[in-house]
Every structure is written in structure tokens, then in C-alpha cells.
Enzyme design. Structure first.
Site, PDB file in Angstrom:
ATOM      1  CG  ASP A  43      -1.476 -10.460  -0.029  1.00 55.05           C
ATOM      2  OD1 ASP A  43      -2.304 -10.731   0.857  1.00 55.05           O
ATOM      3  OD2 ASP A  43      -0.276 -10.806   0.014  1.00 55.05           O
ATOM      4  CD  GLU A  52      -3.731  -7.941   3.497  1.00 55.04           C
ATOM      5  OE1 GLU A  52      -3.767  -8.713   4.450  1.00 55.04           O
ATOM      6  OE2 GLU A  52      -2.730  -7.822   2.737  1.00 55.04           O
TER       7      GLU A  52
END
Lengths: 647, 647
Positions: free
Chosen positions: A378, A407
């Protein structure tokens, strides 16, 4: 003075930033290596790739050959899931040079007595280095070259192919020059390049509204996901969720008592990054889910989000790992004037950074021990680049089969930097690319430039954070268009669950879902009317049946006359598989277009009859000639086909 | 763990092979440096070029600014004829980051008491590092930030521009990151880039047929050469010429008794590379010639040809420096089956190579001591690349004003390698490029690609070895065409004497002069009818009057409708000088063509009246509009002009 080698080796390809970072490949590939090799004068050169997998001390060798214009090439096999080192050596082949010149002199009728003496000396020196039968052979050859036969017979003996082979084994490598860098290639397992991902919130896999789904429920969903043909099931964070400043439904600042909170606000009194949210089940339940997926040929990917809720155990145990205000209190995340009071960012440059970094590494190791081999990371662009390089290299050394997906939706150079520094796969701007020029330019950049040496672009159709207007407005045809594009433009793609049900309602004015699953538990009818599960299943089956779609760097765009029809194809390097795709980018109406077939690339003559086979419809296409017309409709917006000569 | 810097600095431009070789510039230039600079998060970055001329220990600093998309740029002046080192540093500007965030918080009406405390602490830490008045200023600013005024007033004080400047001087450079290479730029004197060369055999400058000209005769020629506007007078080797296997007229294998031999067969009993052929005069006479040239604003370039006649003193004194046959005799040069019996090549890899290399270096040093600063190096591609790199670096360190021109007519990558390794200027394929696409492609490669960072292409119209069919067949118009092209396509060009007399008779079937001056003494009438000396003089005068023609990398091609008309121009970066050139490539007939003027690049509107001035004819051109027509004739095959808006 002679610090530089006599033979210049340069313009080596592939290499990344002059060897600062490894390039990436997958097990089973062959690495082609190219270089300019330049020496003064006219002597015959020879060159080889020197390579070795991690842990081996001795170099292996693969020969190079002159291609053209001082450019040389060779190749070596990438057989193991590890990191290989490679470089290049070149040398003067004194024997071949001598032999070539001798030939010319003999042809010109020159006296070659002195030259034969020189050749005999070369062979004698090699004999002194040789072992076994080779030594005797070389001594005999030297004696013959220096012997009493007529010069012509001795010159013929000099040209013997067997002698050249033995000399290549034993002759000294004169002017031996080594390229001044050792380059590296990370060889990942094939799933690093070829996989279809399915993202789902485990708490939304239950059947009872308002109650959290469990890993048991997740196991029950696996057959459905397997039937759609996915390879990876990716779960957002599964850890206990913070209570302080917990966000409510639709990102409300204050949560209702029964709001479950965002899984990305990690940690509460029940544990942090190494704990499982109790409402999902136990660590053992999670292990059973991983095992159940594996039994169906799928694997589980976990989220790795480095941030803590105010209730995370680290906040109590290591306040020194966080940013502190002058009054000693801990700072929440901010991007002024925005405040994210439910999240505490970690201070990677804290005085105690080494302990912090090791703890963060241990989180990954913990989940590896639970059988996880793939991590979706993330927001990596908000953590230091050297941290990622260190963490990924540590994991890679011990667990080369681990895959990290970055990401990072941020500036393009940061996205590339993360990939260079080690991330196995990367999210892309695919969701924002909807027109023909946008898709053509972007996919060309990803797959047809040097970027492909290190960045594997993952095409997600949607994410919990991204629901584009194209899907909001285009209905079911738009969903078919986007998943057909994603599944065939890249070997890596994914959907976030709900996509197969064509969920497309956004919070007004934003590119995000209404009633976002990040803040609430959902219960869906996975067989709701209008779903495109069969369509997705067909796409994934075609991907599995066609090696051309399993490769990444083999995308080519072809002309289609209609500006709303994208036409492209993929072909294996060996030429044994080729798939062509035409997709309408217009969900609202039928489009007709001529397709300019790449017959030449497929080895089909311009006037040769061919057989076109529709892979989605599983039927022959009645096409003739190099420029057939295709009609794409909202119901069937894509055609995926093969072409073959008629037998 | 933290071995890598937090801020990534990459894609630095200009640099050559990742810093393995220096780029090249000239005194007076400004070096623009570019880099991608990337850090996690949203903090404000700052960056600077660190640079220093050779011999300085301390870095100087030039600021960089963010350009766009994580790309930064800065520049520093190249003031001295020396080698500069440069690299890049970047850091987090904690104060600027804090100040920017404070602004946003204040604008959003947030409580900033804690933030003002943090800012005061930053300023206090800088004060502790500061000297003189700055320290007091910073202490006062810190006190005000932490003081009793209203938050708004304190926030305003934080935004003071003077405070920002003092903080930039003293604040700690957080996350200080240095680019991982030190790059170099060799800064040559301007003549490395801008010069017109005139090649002549000193022995052919006499007036008495059959008798060698002398340096005295050469001095007598200087006014004529100066009148043509040349900057450099280049002499083939001036050393004693070998007698053994001396070549006769037209390269005959056996010389007549009075044949002078090729100057490139260097050395006899009267000396070698440090001696002067007695028939030319003495070393003192040569010195007077050098001085006489200098007095006329010209300089003398010498040939540096590393090869020996069989009679060279080295052969007696150092037989170990040569290649030997098994019987101990010395090998002459060969390219089998061709034999060059008048030449002994040196063995650069001989056991005694260090003494040999130092002796070869001492030859250059000897002629430097005689006032020579420019060397044309004969066939450098047949000697080891590391030898050249070493020799040129040795000379450059002690005599940075020395210029080496590489006479390598060989494969393109070898030619580029020699330039990368240090040669100041390079012969090119210009003589072989005669058509519009050939000239456009080749000059674009030389001046508009990365090649220009290290290779300065020298355009010779002809050499003693090269007389192209275009000149053999095209007569006087062809000579005008080729010299006009050479003088305006590159800032570096040259002619070999005889060119101005349009000498164009070749030995049948080859691209070489009949009765080649390499093997005989010539006496010419330098004012023979039909000469183009005035034309050349005009070209050189235009070059001297126009800075645009003195630059190398500023060539641009423009459209001309006629495929036999080449249209191009050069403009200074500052835009204060621009010269346009149209040349017919057809010596046999007149050509007419429309020229598409680059009005936009010149700052002239499409409908704006302009004034076109013909520089060769020194007259106004009656042109109007953006696409005038030009007529080029065999007599006037080129037009060189300027354009200006009407005042």
C-alpha cells in the site's frame, strides 16, 4: 598506464542505469545479451558471456558471435528462481587470426615458411597448457606445422577444424578484457509476469447482512473465483482495526457503534500487523483459507500497509518510531490542510530506525511463514526508497519466490523508481486510459520501451478507491470492454470484486464507489442477473490456453480505421502462438471498422487464404483478404481471434 | 541498511557512458546539467550542482531548480581551459516544507501553536551553526516565532523572504544525497570547435621544379593562406624519410634515385620523429615558420604518425619495440596479402611497452616544446585504444591547450570510441556524403545526437588520399559546392592544398590523385586561372563574422522542394545571430527550388516583411513571403544569407 583493457566492451544491453539495478526476467526465459566490442587493428576477436546464479563462485560461459557493425550477441538460460550476475569477456583469437592470414598468403602464392613456424609456436604454447588427449593432439599438430612436409600440406593441416576446436579450448586468451560492470537479472517465478488477480474483502464474503464474513466464508467463495479463472485472491488488510477516530460509512468522520472501520487503519488492543481481526477468524483459519486456495491452483496475496491506528501496539511499545510534537504527543498523518486522525505514520528516519526497519521486515517474514508468497504494498511512494530496496533484497535473498506489487498511484518517475528498486509488479494508470491514443501510447511505453526491463505493469480494472466515469456511465458493455482490454493488453491484470456484477454507482462527483466497502460490510448476490462472470471466465480460459497472452513485452498495435476501435495482438517469440484482439471503446453503440491484419508478421502471404477463429465465440469467422471488416456491439464489444493459413 | 541515499538522483544529463569518459565543451560555454530528483512523500526538495576545475579541492556550487515532472536543471560557467568535475546534491528543505505547510494551515484556520514551536526549533538549530550577523538574526527570528505575539503575526514572520535566505545558508541539509558518480567535462580552447584548416606539403611550397621547398618557402606562402582566411596550417610529417623500400612516383614499388619518398615512411640515418628532414631546413627554421604563422593569427598543426621506416633509429636502438619473425628479423606492415615493406609497425604490447609508450609520449612533448599545439594523428585506429587514452590524458594534464585530430577512416564505432577516449576532433565520412539524404542523415547524426557530446566532426573536402568522383567529374562548380558545404555545415573544416586550384585528376579507377604529392615534389602556380581562392576567402570571412557558424551543435535542416538543393541553417542559442544556407548538389546544371524559410524560429511572423541579405554577393535579396524561390547555378551554386525583420 595499461589500466584500461585493449578491447573496448560497451553499449551492453540489457542493463539498467549502468548496472545500478537488476533487470527482471522469469524462470524459463533465455537472456539475450548484446554489446559493442571494439579493438584496434584487424585481428580476429572472440567473446563470451560470463554468468552465474546467486551462490555460485565460478563463472559459467556462453559464447557470443559477431552480429554486424562491431555488435555481438549471445544468450544464456535462466533456469532457477534466483538472481544471476552476468558480464562479458572478449579476447584476441591469435590462432584464428594467424590461420586467416595464412590462408590469404597461401592464396596469393607467398612464401609462408616463417608463418608456419609462428603457428607451430602458438600450438606448442597451447599444448603446454592442455590436458589429456588434447595435449598429445596439439603436440602432433605443432610438429606437423613445423615439420618437413611441403608448405601447402602444412598450411592445409593448419586449417583443420578439429585443430581450431582444440585450440579454442587451450589457447591463451590474448588481450583478455572484461566489461567493467557486473550486471544482474532477477529471475522471478512465472507468476510474477502472468496472473489474473481477484481482490475481495474477506468480511464481505458472508451471507448475513451486518455480520462480518469469515475465512470460512472466503473458502466457500473459492470455487466461484476458480470458475472465473483467477490465479490470485488478494485480500485487503486482515488485521485488527483501530477504534480511535475510526471512520464511518462513506468516510464519515465519526463512526457509528457498529461500523467496522477501514482495514487500512491497522491495529488495536487485539494486535497489530501480525494479528488477525478476530471477527474474520483465527490465524489457523487464515491458514486453512490459504491451503484451500492452493488446492484449487490459486494463491492468496496479502496487503502490506505500513501505518498504524492510534491503538496499534507499536504506539504504546515504541512511541519513538512515530513523529512527535514539541509537547511529546504523537502526530497523526496530514497532507496540510487535510488531517488523517485515524492514522499514525511511522518515522523511517527515527534514531531507532534500524530496529523499526527490522520489525517491518519481520512482518513480511511472519506472513511468509503463514504460506503467503505475494504482497500488495500500500502506498509505497510515501516510504523511503532505500527502505524498500533493503526490504525487498532481504526477502528476495531468502525467499526468491515472493512477489511484491507496488500500489503507487503517483508521479511517473516515482512509480518507475519503485519498480527499479525491486518491486516485482506495479499498478499502472490503466484505469485512467480510455481512448485509443491514450491506450496505445501508454501500453507502448509500458511494454515497448526500456521500462519493460524492470516494470511489470498490472492492469486493474477497478479498485476500492477507483471507479472511473467510463464504468459509472457505460453500464455492462463498459465492464466487458475494460476487462477484455485488461486481460489481453497485459499478462498481469486484476479486478476488484463487484466488477463482475457491474457495480458502477459512485458517490456523487467523485471517482469512488458509493457505500464504499472500505467502511462497511457488504453482502452481495454473486449470481445477480446481468453479471459477466462467464465472460471473465472465458477471457481467463483464453489467457491460459494461449502462451502469447502470458507474455508481457510482446504487444503490438495494428491499424483499425475506426478511432473507437483498438486493434492489437501478441505473438510468442518462437512464432508458435499469436492472438489478435479488436475492442470497441464505445459502450453505447455498435462500431464497424476495417482491421488491417498483420499477415506478414504471421507468415501469411497477402493473397494467401487464411482461417480466422473467434476465441470468445468459438467459431470460424467468414473473413477474407488482408483488411476484413468487423462489427463490435455493446453486447459483444471485443473480438479475440487467431489466424492460420489454410492447410 | 541505509547504504542508499533517501533522495534518488538519476537520468543525469549530459554524461557519457555513465561517466566513464568526459564530455567536451569549450572555454566560455555554460554547462547546463539536468537530473531526475525523486524523494518519497511531499517535502520540499532543494538541489545544487557541485563542480570544480582540475586542481581545486573544494567544490563550488550552482543552484538547481525544479523544471517539470521531477526534472531539475542548473548551469555553471566553464571559464578555464581545463577539466572540470561535476556532480549533484539534493536535500530536503525542512524549513521551506515547514513554512509551506504552515501557510496552508493558517489559510485553513487551524491552530498552529505547536507548528510555530517546531519552526522556532528549526531556526534555533540553524542559528547554532551560523556565523556573524546571521546568527543574531536567526536567534531573533526564533525568539519571535516562539514568542508572545498573536499566531497570525508569528506566521507572517515565518514567511519573511530574508529569513528564508539566511536559513538556506545555515540550515542543516536534511537527507543530503549525492549522485553516485563524479562526471567530467574537458573544456578545450575555442579552436577545438571553430577552425578552418589548410593542409600543405612543405616540400611543395618551393618555386623550383624538382627541388624541395623549405620552411622559408612555407613562410612565403603564409600571406596567401591568411588571405584565404584559414586558421590552421597543417603539415604532413616533416621528418627524415626512409630509404629502404622507398616508394616511387604514383606509389611505385621501386623509387628512382631522386624520388623524395612518402613523408609517412618516417626515419633514416638523419633521425626519426624528433628530427626535421634536412631538405626542409632546420628545427630553428621550423620554429620561425611556426612564429610567422602565429604572427598572422594562424597556428601550425603537425602530423603524428606512429610508424617507422626500416631506417628509423628506433629499429637499431630498440628492435624489441617491433614485431619479430621466428628468425629474429623485424616484420614490416602487412594486411595480408598486401605488404608495406617501407613501414615497420610498433608492437604496443611488447615486453618493454612502458618505455615504448613513454618514448612515444616524448615525441608529442618535443613538438609542444617547439611551439606546436595541434596534432593530426595518422591512423589512430591501428594503435591500442588504451594507449591513446593514456597519451592524451597525460598531455591534457600538462598542456590543456593541445588539440588532437583523429584521422581514422574506419568503422563508425571505432571512430566514436577514439573520440570518447579523448581525441579533440575527428575526421568524418563527409567526403563520401554527396546527396541530400546522405548529407542530412550524416550531419544530423554528428550534430544532433549524443555523439556531439564527445565527437567534433571535422569536414575535409579532400585529402592526399581522397579525391572523390564528385570532384573528379564536377569541375570548378563541384569544388565550390563542396567547400561551401564544408565551411557552413560544421564549425570545423579543411581543404588539402590544390583544392583551391580545382585539381581533380585521379589515377584511373581510384579515388586518389594522379601524380600524388605523397610521392613527389610539386610546384604549383597558386594563382592559376580558374582558382577559387577568393570564394574560399569569402566563405572564411563569413564564418569569422557570424558566431552562428562558429558553433557546432546548432545545425538544422529545412525543406527545399528540389531534391538536389540542400537547405539548412545555424542559429546561436542566444538568438543574436542566424545564418541560412542553400546549396545545389548538382555541379552540371542550374537548379531552382522553393525554400521553406524557418521564419518562426527566427522570430519573424508568417506575414511579416523581412529583409534577406546575401552574404556571398553582399547584396539584398528581393524575396517576399515564407517560401521564396532560389536559382542556384554552376557559377554560384550556394547562397548564404541572413534574414531580419524590417525595422
Amino acid at each position: 598506464m595499461k589500466e584500461w583493457p585493449r578491447i573496448l566492451i560497451e553499449a551492453v544491453y540489457p542493463k539498467l542505469d549502468d548496472g545500478r539495478y537488476p533487470i527482471k526476467r522469469e524462470v524459463g526465459d533465455t537472456l539475450e545479451v548484446w554489446a559493442d566490442i571494439i579493438r584496434d587493428g584487424h585481428d580476429v576477436l572472440a567473446a563470451a558471456i560470463k554468468y552465474r546464479p546467486r551462490g555460485e563462485a565460478e563463472w559459467r560461459e556462453a559464447p557470443m558471435r559477431h552480429f554486424d557493425n562491431d555488435r555481438w550477441t549471445g544468450a544464456f538460460p535462466l533456469e532457477a528462481n534466483t538472481r544471476y550476475t552476468y558480464t562479458i569477456e572478449a579476447w584476441t583469437d591469435a590462432f584464428a587470426s594467424w590461420q586467416r592470414d595464412l590462408d590469404k598468403r597461401v592464396t596469393a602464392g607467398q612464401d609462408v615458411a616463417s608463418e608456419l613456424e609462428e603457428g607451430a609456436a602458438l600450438v606448442r604454447r597451447a599444448a603446454a597448457r592442455a590436458g589429456g588427449a588434447d595435449r598429445a593432439d596439439l603436440e602432433a599438430a605443432a610438429a606437423r606445422l613445423a615439420g618437413g612436409e611441403a608448405a601447402e600440406a602444412r598450411a592445409r593441416a593448419a586449417g583443420d577444424a578439429g585443430l581450431a576446436r582444440v585450440m579454442a579450448r587451450w589457447a591463451e586468451r590474448a588481450d583478455l578484457s572484461r566489461y567493467d560492470r557486473e550486471l544482474e537479472v532477477v529471475v522471478d517465478r512465472p507468476a510474477a509476469r502472468f496472473a489474473a488477480w481477484y481482490e475481495m474483502f474477506p468480511r464481505s464474503q458472508g451471507r448475513v447482512p451486518g455480520r462480518s464474513g469469515t475465512f470460512e466464508d472466503c473458502i466457500a467463495r473459492l470455487d466461484d473465483i476458480q470458475a472465473m479463472g483467477f490465479d490470485v485472491v488478494y485480500l485487503p488488510p486482515i488485521h485488527p482495526i483501530g477504534r480511535t477516530h475510526r471512520k464511518g460509512r462513506n468516510n464519515a468522520l465519526v463512526a457509528a457503534p457498529d461500523d467496522p472501520g477501514s482495514p487500512w487503519a491497522i491495529g488495536n488492543e487485539q494486535g497489530g500487523h501480525k494479528a488477525v481481526e478476530p471477527s474474520l477468524g483465527t490465524l489457523a483459519d487464515f491458514g486453512r483459507f490459504v491451503e484451500a486456495a492452493r488446492a484449487r491452483g490459486m494463491e492468496v496475496a496479502l496487503d502490506y500497509a505500513i501505518q498504524c491506528s492510534p491503538d496499534h501496539p507499536y504506539v504504546r511499545e515504541h512511541p519513538e518510531w512515530f513523529y512527535q510534537r514539541p509537547d511529546g504527543s504523537i502526530k497523526y498523518a496530514e497532507n496540510p490542510p487535510k488531517k488523517y486522525e485515524d492514522i499514525y505514520p511511522l518515522n523511517f528516519a527515527t534514531a531507532d530506525w534500524e530496529a523499526l526497519w527490522r520489525e517491518l521486515l519481520s512482518i513480511v517474514e511472519f506472513w511468509i511463514a503463514q504460506g503467503v508468497r505475494t504482497f500488495r504494498v500500500d502506498n509505497p511512494h510515501t516510504k523511503p526508497l532505500p527502505f524498500w530496496r533493503w526490504l525487498i533484497e532481504e526477502i528476495e535473498a531468502a525467499h526468491p519466490d515472493v512477489i511484491f506489487l507496488a500500489e503507487a498511484f503517483t508521479r511517473p518517475k516515482m512509480m518507475r523508481a519503485l519498480a527499479k528498486l525491486g518491486f516485482t509488479q506495479s499498478y499502472t494508470y490503466f484505469t485512467w486510459r480510455t481512448t485509443k491514443p491514450e491506450l496505445t501510447d501508454y501500453l507502448t511505453e509500458l511494454t515497448q520501451t526500456d521500462v519493460r526491463e524492470y516494470m511489470r505493469g498490472h492492469l486493474f480494472t477497478n479498485t476500492p478507491d477507483i471507479l472511473m466515469p467510463f464504468l459509472q456511465e457505460g453500464g455492462r458493455p463498459a465492464f466487458k470492454i475494460r476487462v477484455a482490454l485488461a486481460a489481453t493488453l497485459s499478462s498481469l491484470y486484476g479486478i476488484y470484486s463487484g466488477f463482475e456484477l457491474c457495480e458502477g454507482v459512485a458517490r456523487p462527483g467523485v471517482e469512488e464507489y458509493i457505500d464504499n466497502e472500505k467502511y462497511e460490510i457488504k453482502v452481495r448476490d454473486w449470481d445477480a442477473p446481468g453479471n459477466i462472470k462467464a465472460y471473465i471466465g472465458r477471457l481467463n480460459a483464453i489467457r491460459r490456453a494461449h502462451r502469447a497472452l502470458q507474455q508481457y513485452e510482446n504487444l503490438a498495435f495494428y491499424p483499425a480505421d475506426d478511432p473507437a476501435v483498438l486493434f492489437y495482438g501478441k505473438m510468442t517469440k518462437e512464432g508458435d502462438d499469436a492472438v489478435l484482439v479488436a475492442v470497441s471503446l464505445e459502450p453505447g453503440a455498435a462500431r464497424e471498422s476495417a482491421l488491417h491484419l498483420p499477415l506478414d508478421a504471421l507468415g501469411i502471404g497477402p493473397d494467401q487464404p487464411y482461417r480466422a477463429w473467434d476465441l470468445l465465440g468459438d467459431r470460424a469467422l467468414p473473413w477474407q483478404g488482408p483488411v476484413p471488416r468487423v462489427r463490435l456491439t455493446p453486447e459483444e464489444p471485443a473480438i479475440i481471434f487467431t489466424l492460420a493459413t489454410r492447410g
